[in-house]
Write an enzyme that holds these catalytic residues in place. Structure first.
Site, short mmCIF file in Angstrom:
data_model
loop_
_atom_site.label_atom_id
_atom_site.label_comp_id
_atom_site.label_asym_id
_atom_site.label_seq_id
_atom_site.Cartn_x
_atom_site.Cartn_y
_atom_site.Cartn_z
N LYS A 1 0.86 -1.18 0.00
CA LYS A 1 0.00 0.00 0.00
C LYS A 1 0.90 1.23 0.00
CE LYS A 1 -1.78 2.68 3.08
NZ LYS A 1 -1.62 3.93 2.31
N GLU B 1 9.99 1.42 10.16
CA GLU B 1 10.97 2.49 9.91
C GLU B 1 10.24 3.80 10.12
OE1 GLU B 1 14.02 1.95 9.45
OE2 GLU B 1 13.96 -0.19 9.01
N CYS C 1 13.44 11.09 6.03
CA CYS C 1 13.40 10.65 7.42
C CYS C 1 14.71 10.94 8.13
CB CYS C 1 13.10 9.16 7.47
SG CYS C 1 14.24 8.19 6.48
P1 NAD Z 1 2.49 8.60 7.51
O1 NAD Z 1 2.83 7.82 8.72
O2 NAD Z 1 1.43 9.61 7.59
O3 NAD Z 1 2.06 7.61 6.33
C1 NAD Z 1 2.91 6.58 5.89
C2 NAD Z 1 2.07 5.46 5.33
O4 NAD Z 1 1.34 4.86 6.39
C3 NAD Z 1 1.03 5.90 4.30
O5 NAD Z 1 0.94 4.92 3.30
C4 NAD Z 1 -0.24 5.98 5.12
O6 NAD Z 1 -1.41 5.81 4.36
C5 NAD Z 1 -0.04 4.82 6.07
N1 NAD Z 1 -0.77 4.88 7.33
C6 NAD Z 1 -1.08 5.97 8.06
N2 NAD Z 1 -1.77 5.61 9.16
C7 NAD Z 1 -1.87 4.26 9.13
C8 NAD Z 1 -2.48 3.29 9.98
N3 NAD Z 1 -3.11 3.65 11.11
N4 NAD Z 1 -2.39 1.99 9.63
C9 NAD Z 1 -1.75 1.60 8.52
N5 NAD Z 1 -1.18 2.48 7.66
C10 NAD Z 1 -1.23 3.80 7.97
O7 NAD Z 1 3.87 9.20 6.98
P2 NAD Z 1 4.11 10.13 5.73
O8 NAD Z 1 3.62 11.49 6.09
O9 NAD Z 1 3.63 9.47 4.50
O10 NAD Z 1 5.72 10.11 5.65
C11 NAD Z 1 6.50 10.87 6.47
C12 NAD Z 1 6.97 10.08 7.67
O11 NAD Z 1 7.66 8.91 7.23
C13 NAD Z 1 7.99 10.85 8.48
O12 NAD Z 1 7.72 10.69 9.85
C14 NAD Z 1 9.32 10.20 8.11
O13 NAD Z 1 10.34 10.33 9.06
C15 NAD Z 1 8.90 8.79 7.92
N6 NAD Z 1 9.88 8.06 7.09
C16 NAD Z 1 10.73 7.18 7.71
C17 NAD Z 1 11.71 6.51 6.97
C18 NAD Z 1 12.67 5.56 7.63
O14 NAD Z 1 13.37 4.82 6.92
N7 NAD Z 1 12.76 5.53 8.95
C19 NAD Z 1 11.78 6.72 5.58
C20 NAD Z 1 10.90 7.62 4.98
C21 NAD Z 1 9.94 8.28 5.76
#
Ligand code: NAD
Length: 487
Positions: free
Chosen positions: A183, A259, A293
């Site tokens: 997803k 992550e 991130c």
């Molecule tokens: P987000 O957490 O809002 O969304 C990420 C994904 O999770 C999306 O596909 C979203 O639809 C899904 N999601 C959200 N709530 C969910 C739930 N309750 N159950 C299942 N899926 C759910 O994050 P974002 O705004 O898309 O991305 C930014 C974040 O991602 C930042 O916090 C960044 O640090 C993190 N990030 C981490 C890494 C890493 O390797 N640690 C890499 C890239 C981004």
């Protein structure tokens, strides 16, 4: 030939991708191009029925193709063919990604896509090299640790590097013998669908890679709670990671790789090469407009060189020129959405209200898209929101120190521990800090990944559980069984 393109001419693979077919669905979430704010599509939201269908298709594909149990070299070859096709179709894939996301087309072809293809090849090579092992026992027994795939793996990715994140999840899971339901973020859904289409065109069994589109609360929850999805691999915010843990705990126990977010420090000592440090630091917060991130958003610098380093960083930040992601010359990205830009601006304004000084930036850029000025904030300390919160934008804070102890104390975030940077020419200090820094990655005299995909990435504390990349990502997609035979 120029990579620049007209965004109105790009055709998108709109729909879920299940069993090797595009499944049309009604759009529910309006999508706007970050570079100019124009509406370009509406993302559907898959419910339990669509997720069920994807799981059934994955199970059927595993059964009919024998993917988990074929000679492992067959998996290697199939995945390498997919990687080659991704490279061959890099321009088409780059157009889809650049249209929908914050990634500039020039950086995509040479960077994200080339690296993703290489990483698929990297993981493909694990298939016939890592596996079960014999263990020492007495000589009337035979002990084995037998390694096998999970079956159906669920993957959820964020919007900041959609192709790279899809590759990080798909490649090790497939190489390890699993099928995947992916997803992608509802804000950048289509590059993952195209990658899945390419997988089928490359000869991977239809149904091995399925993509379901939708948001977190509906589609994500259906995926993480599905009883036949045996493992979850997630990249996104710490908030969503917690929600996933909760849902998995409620619906049945399963392993998870998480992550999550970060608020990473970059520590600069007076003996560092300051030019090199300034370039790395400014680059880390302006690359993808800080939407990474691992972005090194907290500069912690030895007081005696703070003025010089600040001047060098300011010069680089001010030289940045925004541009649409479909222009090959663009280096500086927009922010993903109006909402995210307003959040960045809100944190910056709150920081200033709480006494911080904005040395440059601090405003939205007057452009049609969602651009924000590279921003440098001084006179900040805990608990100013600019120091504590993950901003996920082009915002750098500066704090100064006089002793190593102070530097270490400032660098430690109460909850995050994703990455850290250290700039010094003192080898002993390097080792001391590498041992003490509470982060899953320590970069020394640089602040970026290399193409050494064997180095895993992941967080300490609430920045995550488990790793992407490296051997660990491959093994996280297999489970082990202890077998003891009495001879
Ligand atoms: P987000 O957490 O809002 O969304 C990420 C994904 O999770 C999306 O596909 C979203 O639809 C899904 N999601 C959200 N709530 C969910 C739930 N309750 N159950 C299942 N899926 C759910 O994050 P974002 O705004 O898309 O991305 C930014 C974040 O991602 C930042 O916090 C960044 O640090 C993190 N990030 C981490 C890494 C890493 O390797 N640690 C890499 C890239 C981004």
């Amino acid at each position: 030939m120029s990579l620049s393109f007209d965004p109105d001419t790009v055709s998108l693979p709109v729909g879920h991708f299940i069993g090797g077919e595009l499944v049309a669905a009604e759009g529910a979430i309006e999508l706007r191009r970050p570079s100019d704010g124009k509406v370009y599509a509406a993302c559907p939201v898959a419910g339990v029925d669509i997720v069920d269908r994807a799981v059934e298709s994955a199970k059927a594909a595993l059964k009919s193709s024998n993917w988990s149990n074929v000679r492992p070299r067959e998996r290697t070859k199939a995945l390498q063919t997919w990687a080659d096709l991704i490279e061959a179709e890099a321009e088409t894939l780059a157009r889809i990604e650049a249209l929908c996301s914050t990634r500039p087309v020039g950086q995509l072809v040479a960077g994200d896509i080339a690296i993703t293809a290489e990483q698929i090849g990297f993981f493909a090579e694990f298939a016939d090299k890592e596996g079960s092992e014999l263990v020492p026992t007495d000589n009337v027994s035979l002990g084995m640790i037998m390694s096998e795939p999970y079956g159906v793996v669920g993957a959820i990715t964020p919007w900041n590097f959609p192709i790279s994140m899809a590759g990080w999840k798909l490649a090790p899971a497939l190489a390890a013998g699993n099928a995947v339901i992916l997803k992608p973020s509802e804000m950048t859904p289509y590059s993952a669908v195209f990658m899945a289409q390419l997988a089928v065109r490359a000869g991977l069994p239809a149904g091995l890679v399925n993509v379901v589109l939708g948001d977190g609360p509906t589609t994500g929850t259906a995926l993480t709670g599905h009883p036949e999805i045996a493992k979850i691999s997630f990249t996104g915010s710490t908030r969503a990671g917690s929600a996933i843990m909760e849902n998995v705990a409620r619906t049945g126990v399963k392993p998870m790789t998480l992550e999550l977010g970060g608020k990473s420090p970059q520590i600069v000592f007076a003996d560092a090469d300051l030019d090199k440090a300034a370039m790395a630091i400014a680059g880390s917060v302006t690359f993808n407009a800080g939407q990474a991130c691992v972005a090194g958003t907290r500069l912690i610098v030895e007081r005696s060189v703070a003025a010089n380093l600040t001047a060098a960083i300011l010069e680089r930040m001010k030289a940045v020129r925004p541009g649409p992601t479909w222009d090959e010359a663009t280096q500086y990205s927009p922010v993903i959405s109006e909402r995210q830009r307003a959040r960045i601006d809100g944190i910056v304004k709150a920081a200033v209200e709480a006494g911080a000084e904005c040395l440059t930036g601090g405003n939205v850029i007057d452009n049609p898209g969602y651009f924000y000025e590279p921003t440098l904030i001084a006179n900040v300390d805990h608990p100013n929101p600019a120091i504590v919160e993950e901003i996920f934008g082009p915002v750098l804070t500066i704090q100064t120190f006089e002793t190593e102890e102070e530097a270490l104390a400032l660098s430690t975030h109460p909850t995050y521990g994703l990455a850290s940077g250290l700039f010094t020419s003192d080898l002993s200090r390097t080792i001391r800090f590498a041992r003490k820094l509470e982060a899953g990655t320590v970069w020394v005299n640089r602040y970026s990944r290399s193409r050494d995909h064997i180095l895993p990435t992941g967080g300490y504390k609430r920045s995550g559980i488990g790793k992407d990349l490296g051997r660990e990502a491959y093994h996280a997609n297999r489970r082990t069984k202890s077998v003891l035979i009495s001879l």
